[in-house]
Design a protein around this motif. Structure first.
Motif, PDB file in Angstrom:
ATOM      1  N   VAL A 130     -59.416 -64.660  28.376  1.00 13.78           N
ATOM      2  CA  VAL A 130     -60.381 -65.331  27.498  1.00 13.78           C
ATOM      3  C   VAL A 130     -61.750 -64.685  27.647  1.00 13.78           C
ATOM      4  O   VAL A 130     -62.451 -64.421  26.660  1.00 13.78           O
ATOM      5  CB  VAL A 130     -60.459 -66.842  27.817  1.00 13.78           C
ATOM      6  N   ALA A 131     -62.119 -64.424  28.904  1.00 12.33           N
ATOM      7  CA  ALA A 131     -63.413 -63.787  29.163  1.00 12.33           C
ATOM      8  C   ALA A 131     -63.499 -62.429  28.494  1.00 12.33           C
ATOM      9  O   ALA A 131     -64.503 -62.101  27.842  1.00 12.33           O
ATOM     10  CB  ALA A 131     -63.623 -63.643  30.669  1.00 12.33           C
ATOM     11  N   ALA A 132     -62.440 -61.621  28.625  1.00 18.84           N
ATOM     12  CA  ALA A 132     -62.448 -60.289  28.030  1.00 18.84           C
ATOM     13  C   ALA A 132     -62.566 -60.365  26.517  1.00 18.84           C
ATOM     14  O   ALA A 132     -63.282 -59.571  25.889  1.00 18.84           O
ATOM     15  CB  ALA A 132     -61.179 -59.536  28.422  1.00 18.84           C
ATOM     16  N   ALA A 133     -61.861 -61.315  25.909  1.00 23.19           N
ATOM     17  CA  ALA A 133     -61.923 -61.460  24.446  1.00 23.19           C
ATOM     18  C   ALA A 133     -63.327 -61.850  23.993  1.00 23.19           C
ATOM     19  O   ALA A 133     -63.853 -61.299  23.017  1.00 23.19           O
ATOM     20  CB  ALA A 133     -60.906 -62.498  23.981  1.00 23.19           C
ATOM     21  N   VAL A 134     -63.929 -62.799  24.703  1.00 22.27           N
ATOM     22  CA  VAL A 134     -65.277 -63.259  24.334  1.00 22.27           C
ATOM     23  C   VAL A 134     -66.306 -62.152  24.566  1.00 22.27           C
ATOM     24  O   VAL A 134     -67.167 -61.886  23.719  1.00 22.27           O
ATOM     25  CB  VAL A 134     -65.649 -64.525  25.138  1.00 22.27           C
ATOM     26  N   ILE A 135     -66.207 -61.496  25.712  1.00 21.18           N
ATOM     27  CA  ILE A 135     -67.127 -60.394  26.015  1.00 21.18           C
ATOM     28  C   ILE A 135     -66.976 -59.282  24.977  1.00 21.18           C
ATOM     29  O   ILE A 135     -67.951 -58.645  24.573  1.00 21.18           O
ATOM     30  CB  ILE A 135     -66.847 -59.840  27.424  1.00 21.18           C
ATOM     31  N   GLY A 136     -65.731 -59.069  24.534  1.00 17.03           N
ATOM     32  CA  GLY A 136     -65.471 -58.003  23.576  1.00 17.03           C
ATOM     33  C   GLY A 136     -65.938 -58.288  22.171  1.00 17.03           C
ATOM     34  O   GLY A 136     -65.903 -57.400  21.311  1.00 17.03           O
ATOM     35  N   GLY A 137     -66.370 -59.524  21.894  1.00 15.73           N
ATOM     36  CA  GLY A 137     -66.924 -59.816  20.576  1.00 15.73           C
ATOM     37  C   GLY A 137     -66.153 -60.811  19.749  1.00 15.73           C
ATOM     38  O   GLY A 137     -66.423 -60.956  18.552  1.00 15.73           O
ATOM     39  N   GLY A 157     -63.421 -55.178  26.581  1.00 12.50           N
ATOM     40  CA  GLY A 157     -63.927 -56.230  27.456  1.00 12.50           C
ATOM     41  C   GLY A 157     -63.137 -56.315  28.754  1.00 12.50           C
ATOM     42  O   GLY A 157     -63.703 -56.570  29.823  1.00 12.50           O
ATOM     43  N   ALA A 158     -61.816 -56.089  28.664  1.00 14.43           N
ATOM     44  CA  ALA A 158     -60.989 -56.087  29.872  1.00 14.43           C
ATOM     45  C   ALA A 158     -61.370 -54.937  30.798  1.00 14.43           C
ATOM     46  O   ALA A 158     -61.393 -55.089  32.025  1.00 14.43           O
ATOM     47  CB  ALA A 158     -59.514 -55.988  29.489  1.00 14.43           C
ATOM     48  N   VAL A 159     -61.693 -53.782  30.214  1.00 13.87           N
ATOM     49  CA  VAL A 159     -62.128 -52.638  31.021  1.00 13.87           C
ATOM     50  C   VAL A 159     -63.457 -52.954  31.708  1.00 13.87           C
ATOM     51  O   VAL A 159     -63.671 -52.607  32.879  1.00 13.87           O
ATOM     52  CB  VAL A 159     -62.260 -51.374  30.147  1.00 13.87           C
ATOM     53  N   LEU A 160     -64.347 -53.627  30.994  1.00 10.50           N
ATOM     54  CA  LEU A 160     -65.640 -54.000  31.583  1.00 10.50           C
ATOM     55  C   LEU A 160     -65.426 -54.911  32.789  1.00 10.50           C
ATOM     56  O   LEU A 160     -66.041 -54.713  33.852  1.00 10.50           O
ATOM     57  CB  LEU A 160     -66.519 -54.685  30.539  1.00 10.50           C
ATOM     58  N   LEU A 161     -64.548 -55.917  32.641  1.00 12.26           N
ATOM     59  CA  LEU A 161     -64.272 -56.822  33.763  1.00 12.26           C
ATOM     60  C   LEU A 161     -63.644 -56.070  34.932  1.00 12.26           C
ATOM     61  O   LEU A 161     -63.945 -56.343  36.097  1.00 12.26           O
ATOM     62  CB  LEU A 161     -63.341 -57.949  33.314  1.00 12.26           C
ATOM     63  N   GLN A 185     -64.558 -63.584  41.147  1.00 14.82           N
ATOM     64  CA  GLN A 185     -64.524 -64.671  40.160  1.00 14.82           C
ATOM     65  C   GLN A 185     -65.937 -65.107  39.790  1.00 14.82           C
ATOM     66  O   GLN A 185     -66.212 -65.447  38.636  1.00 14.82           O
ATOM     67  CB  GLN A 185     -63.734 -65.856  40.700  1.00 14.82           C
ATOM     68  N   PHE A 186     -66.832 -65.113  40.769  1.00 10.31           N
ATOM     69  CA  PHE A 186     -68.232 -65.443  40.487  1.00 10.31           C
ATOM     70  C   PHE A 186     -68.820 -64.433  39.509  1.00 10.31           C
ATOM     71  O   PHE A 186     -69.495 -64.794  38.537  1.00 10.31           O
ATOM     72  CB  PHE A 186     -69.037 -65.444  41.793  1.00 10.31           C
ATOM     73  N   ALA A 187     -68.546 -63.142  39.764  1.00 14.68           N
ATOM     74  CA  ALA A 187     -69.074 -62.091  38.888  1.00 14.68           C
ATOM     75  C   ALA A 187     -68.489 -62.212  37.485  1.00 14.68           C
ATOM     76  O   ALA A 187     -69.203 -62.059  36.491  1.00 14.68           O
ATOM     77  CB  ALA A 187     -68.751 -60.724  39.482  1.00 14.68           C
ATOM     78  N   THR A 188     -67.180 -62.512  37.406  1.00 16.04           N
ATOM     79  CA  THR A 188     -66.551 -62.692  36.094  1.00 16.04           C
ATOM     80  C   THR A 188     -67.190 -63.849  35.341  1.00 16.04           C
ATOM     81  O   THR A 188     -67.485 -63.757  34.148  1.00 16.04           O
ATOM     82  CB  THR A 188     -65.040 -62.947  36.258  1.00 16.04           C
ATOM     83  N   GLY A 189     -67.418 -64.953  36.049  1.00 10.98           N
ATOM     84  CA  GLY A 189     -68.060 -66.108  35.419  1.00 10.98           C
ATOM     85  C   GLY A 189     -69.452 -65.789  34.929  1.00 10.98           C
ATOM     86  O   GLY A 189     -69.869 -66.232  33.848  1.00 10.98           O
ATOM     87  N   ALA A 190     -70.190 -65.003  35.711  1.00 11.01           N
ATOM     88  CA  ALA A 190     -71.550 -64.616  35.308  1.00 11.01           C
ATOM     89  C   ALA A 190     -71.518 -63.762  34.048  1.00 11.01           C
ATOM     90  O   ALA A 190     -72.351 -63.923  33.146  1.00 11.01           O
ATOM     91  CB  ALA A 190     -72.234 -63.870  36.448  1.00 11.01           C
ATOM     92  N   VAL A 191     -70.547 -62.849  33.973  1.00  6.35           N
ATOM     93  CA  VAL A 191     -70.424 -61.996  32.790  1.00  6.35           C
ATOM     94  C   VAL A 191     -70.074 -62.836  31.568  1.00  6.35           C
ATOM     95  O   VAL A 191     -70.623 -62.642  30.472  1.00  6.35           O
ATOM     96  CB  VAL A 191     -69.360 -60.899  33.023  1.00  6.35           C
TER      97      VAL A 191
END
Length: 336
Positions: free
Chosen positions: A263-270, A286-290, A308-314
């Motif tokens: 979900v994070a990768a999808a949202v980060i990716g736009g 976005g997955a590569v960024l994570l 996990q903290f870093a992922t949440g911050a991103v």
């Protein structure tokens, strides 16, 4: 006098969406490259070709799941059980191979199982009228329970590692990159084309933009929703099969937490949570960024527990930026 459904010009709507997609894909690509260069500036070994290949390889599983979720998020839906579907198809495929079935046939069976799991989610959501957030939160535990039940809580080992399935998807390189990375690249490109140039993708985006208007215009909302969830389940199986080939074993604990990362990768990716638009390519990037964030923490000797903290911050940063941009756009329209 009967009302006729509103007409929508797909070509015009596609143009605006494609412009939006290009902007967001470019943004996440620039952010990913900048992050990698920044880490490399401080830790030069991070820019070694083998390390960069590892960063991309580690993003494959999350990237495939994120690309799948981009369809659902575009419809204002979500599948929190996708990591359990990933694990269940992986373990089921391993058990079938262990029982003597050809890995290729086991892969086909795993894909069918993934589609079935996605279809089950869709039926619960569509016909029992449970929101996807709640329904898939329940099936997350349900599917994970099945993983432990069919495996007995033990790893599945002793697979025929000499078989071409494991050689091709587990260790083969093409042009310096693992086959699994090329699978991810091919998938996100094809899925992006489906989203933007097929009737199915158009319907998915229209439902996310305005479900009531989509139904009024004649779009079969129920059918499209079921198809999208089945696609999500099949792609979870694809990720599971790639993981099976790479690890050459099946652990019932595998994949816990991958759903939220996807979900994070999808949202980060736009792909915004408000629906109506999506980018599978952006989800992959976005997955590569994570993955770069997680790998970078290791180079700075930061404990893995902080990943996990870093992922949440991103995630928080990406969602906040999306919200700020959207609100600024609304104010500009109101002022004009």
């Amino acid at each position: 006098m009967a009302l006729s459904p509103p007409r929508v010009d797909p070509s015009k709507s596609n143009g605006s969406w494609l412009r939006w997609l290009r902007i967001n894909e470019a943004s996440v690509t620039i952010a990913t490259v900048a992050l990698i260069l920044l880490i490399g500036l401080l830790r030069p070994n991070f820019l070694a070709p083998s390390q960069l290949v590892d960063v991309v390889r580690q993003a494959v599983f999350v990237g495939v799941l994120a690309a799948a979720l981009s369809f659902l998020l575009s419809m204002r839906e979500i599948d929190l059980s996708i990591d359990s579907s990933f694990a269940l198809t992986l373990v089921a495929g391993a058990l079938l191979i262990k029982a003597g079935l050809s890995p290729w046939l086991a892969a086909v069976a795993a894909l069918a199982l993934g589609a079935l799991l996605g279809g089950f989610n869709a039926v619960v959501i569509q016909y029992i009228r449970i929101p996807s957030l709640i329904a898939t939160l329940a099936t997350l535990s349900l599917f994970r329970g099945l993983v432990f039940a069919i495996s007995g809580g033990h790893q599945v080992i002793g697979l025929p590692l000499e078989h071409p399935f494991f050689n091709i998807f587990g260790g083969m390189f093409i042009l310096g990159l693992p086959v699994s990375v090329w699978v991810l690249v091919g998938l996100v490109i094809v899925l992006n084309l489906v989203l933007n140039y097929t009737p199915f993708g158009y319907r998915v985006r229209q439902i996310g933009s305005n479900p009531a208007a989509a139904a009024f215009s004649g779009i079969p909302v129920s059918k499209v929703r079921i198809q999208a969830f089945m696609l999500s389940g099949m792609l979870a199986a694809v990720a599971g099969l790639l993981a099976l080939a790479f690890f050459a074993s099946a652990d019932p604990n595998i994949g816990s937490g991958l759903g939220l990362s996807a979900v994070a990768a999808a949202v980060i990716g736009g792909t915004p949570l408000r629906g109506g638009t999506a980018t599978a390519i952006g989800a992959g990037i976005g997955a590569v960024l994570l993955s770069a964030v997680t790998s970078g923490l290791v180079y700075f000797n930061i404990p893995a527990n902080w990943s996990q903290f870093a992922t949440g911050a991103v995630i928080l940063t990406a969602v906040s930026l999306d919200s700020l941009i959207r609100n600024r756009g609304k104010r500009s329209i109101e002022e004009n």
